[in-house]
Design an enzyme around this catalytic site. Structure first.
Site, short mmCIF file in Angstrom:
data_model
loop_
_atom_site.label_atom_id
_atom_site.label_comp_id
_atom_site.label_asym_id
_atom_site.label_seq_id
_atom_site.Cartn_x
_atom_site.Cartn_y
_atom_site.Cartn_z
N ARG A 34 0.83 -1.22 0.00
CA ARG A 34 0.00 0.00 0.00
C ARG A 34 0.86 1.26 0.00
O ARG A 34 0.48 2.28 -0.58
CB ARG A 34 -0.91 0.02 1.23
CG ARG A 34 -2.13 -0.85 1.06
CD ARG A 34 -3.03 -0.74 2.27
NE ARG A 34 -4.30 -1.38 2.01
CZ ARG A 34 -5.22 -1.59 2.94
NH1 ARG A 34 -5.01 -1.21 4.18
NH2 ARG A 34 -6.36 -2.17 2.63
N LYS A 199 -14.98 -16.04 5.49
CA LYS A 199 -16.30 -15.41 5.67
C LYS A 199 -17.07 -15.24 4.38
O LYS A 199 -16.56 -14.67 3.42
CB LYS A 199 -16.10 -14.03 6.30
CG LYS A 199 -15.71 -14.10 7.75
CD LYS A 199 -15.75 -12.71 8.34
CE LYS A 199 -14.86 -12.62 9.55
NZ LYS A 199 -14.26 -11.31 9.72
N GLY A 353 -5.71 -8.15 1.15
CA GLY A 353 -4.35 -8.30 1.67
C GLY A 353 -3.95 -9.75 1.86
O GLY A 353 -2.81 -10.13 1.57
N GLY A 377 -12.09 -4.61 2.06
CA GLY A 377 -13.51 -4.27 2.15
C GLY A 377 -13.94 -3.33 1.03
O GLY A 377 -15.03 -3.49 0.45
C1 3PG Z 1 -8.63 -1.48 5.08
O1 3PG Z 1 -7.59 -1.95 5.57
O2 3PG Z 1 -9.48 -2.22 4.53
C2 3PG Z 1 -8.80 0.01 5.05
O3 3PG Z 1 -7.66 0.67 5.47
C3 3PG Z 1 -10.01 0.44 5.85
O4 3PG Z 1 -9.83 0.18 7.21
P1 3PG Z 1 -11.09 0.15 8.20
O5 3PG Z 1 -11.88 -1.10 7.85
O6 3PG Z 1 -10.53 0.10 9.60
O7 3PG Z 1 -11.90 1.37 7.95
#
Ligand code: 3PG
Length: 397
Positions: A34, A199, A353, A377
């Protein structure tokens, strides 16, 4: 989305929202993908004389908690930037307030300053209007290069942007949106999707869209056992998402011909059990499936990289418990098939990731895949067609 080329940056305070939410252990950054993905935007701006102010969250701290400091990230970013130029990265111990304003007023053109974790203020996540104003007062120009956090309507991803006249998309965000929108709306056929991981819940929205748009959905990981249970197979002690069994049954009824499921498994009594067994069909009582079996690997690999393989492939989630050597074979083979498909001309995309980690552990390099999404997400939300406040706020600029 407006191009960076359309603006003059010299002497301007350019606030860049990046996503440096990376794994840090004992003060050292682990996977830095990232961070590296933001370098094109940072270098573009420094070369044009901008004062580059970088801001990110790290983890989910409850107020100011030094365990979540971005200092180790500043160090890694300095090393990356320093290996390419004589540039240095300075670190500010806060993200708003007088001390930060003073630091910024002392910046020269081309300097880089990383602010401390935005989530040390709860106002970041509540998109508090006063906090938005404080952040906006630091910026002449706003850039979002954090696709992976653009599903959050937070002060730094949304609220402050509405208060700055110029708001632009960084190079990484633009690339993510281009790849993912092509996959979502206009995929190259045959378009195949490989889904694993544990999940199902987080993936339902994306899966609904992908089941509709794709030619094949190949399922592995723990998710597969819920599908097999819905089909009437015995799944032993395997992880089952009972809450989403009805959704899975419906998906099978509507798209059964597109969905591929494992036909054999690597089973064991527990992850620590060394006496593993290959089973076909049902999983015996007292045992759980931890990886796809050899016959399934063969079928899945042919589907991904065979001569009738894919035009485009999206892979999200490992095929088994790949952290344990005995259960890594399925994931390793899918990663290698993805690389082969890429060399055969398919557009390959990886999201999440844990999938990047699985790919690297399988010996497949980042340059053997067309695009690795920085988002977990966010990528799934985008594919589900959900609104991305951090992207839509840039539109019309
Ligand atoms: C992630 O790692 O998916 C993003 O940085 C968002 O993080 P968060 O789910 O804590 O908002």
């Amino acid at each position: 989305l407006t191009d960076l080329d359309d603006k003059k940056f010299s002497g301007k305070r350019v606030f860049v929202r990046v996503d440096f939410n990376v794994s840090v252990s004992n003060g050292t950054v682990g996977e830095d993908y990232r961070i590296r993905m933001t370098i094109p935007t940072i270098e573009y701006l420094t070369k044009r004389g901008a004062k580059v102010i970088l801001a990110s969250h790290l983890g989910r701290p409850d107020g100011r908690d030094i365990d979540y400091t971005l200092a180790p990230v500043a160090k890694r970013l300095s090393e990356i930037v320093g290996s390419r130029s004589s540039m240095k990265v300075r670190f500010a111990h806060d993200c708003v307030g007088q001390a930060v304003e003073n630091e910024i007023s002392q910046m020269n053109n081309g300097d880089i300053l990383l602010l401390e974790n935005l989530r040390f203020y709860k106002e970041e996540e509540t998109n508090d209007s006063e906090f938005c104003k404080k952040l906006a007062s630091l910026a002449d120009i706003y850039i979002n290069d954090a696709f992976s956090t653009s599903h959050r309507k937070h002060a730094s991803t949304y609220g402050m942007a509405t208060l700055v006249d110029a708001r632009l998309a960084g190079f990484n965000l633009r690339k993510e949106v281009e790849y993912l929108s092509m996959m979502k709306d206009n995929p190259i056929r045959p378009f195949k999707v490989v889904v694993g991981g544990v999940k199902i819940k987080d993936k339902i929205g994306a899966l609904e869209h992908l089941l509709l748009k794709s030619d094949k959905v190949i399922i592995g990981g723990a998710a597969a056992y819920t599908f097999l249970k819905a089909k009437g197979f015995k799944t032993g002690k395997s992880l089952i998402d009972n809450e989403h069994l009805p959704w899975v049954s419906k998906a099978l009824a509507s798209y059964g011909d597109k969905i591929m499921l494992p036909t054999d498994h690597v089973a064991a009594m527990s992850p620590a059990d060394t006496s593993i067994t290959m089973v076909k069909g049902d999983i015996p009582d007292g045992m759980a499936g931890f990886d796809i079996g050899n016959e399934t690997i063969e079928r899945y690999s042919t589907e991904v990289s065979g001569t009738n393989g894919a035009g485009m492939i999206f892979w999200n989630g490992p095929m088994g418990m790949f952290e344990v050597r005995a259960f890594a074979n399925g994931t390793v083979n899918i990663a290698k098939s993805m690389a082969l498909a890429y060399w055969r001309g398919a557009k390959t995309l990886i999201g999440g990731g844990d999938t990047l980690e699985a790919m690297k552990k399988s010996g497949v390099a980042e340059n053997e895949v067309s695009h690795v999404s920085t988002g977990g997400g966010a990528t799934l939300r985008y594919l589900a067609g959900d609104e991305m406040p951090g992207v839509s706020v840039l539109n019309g600029q």
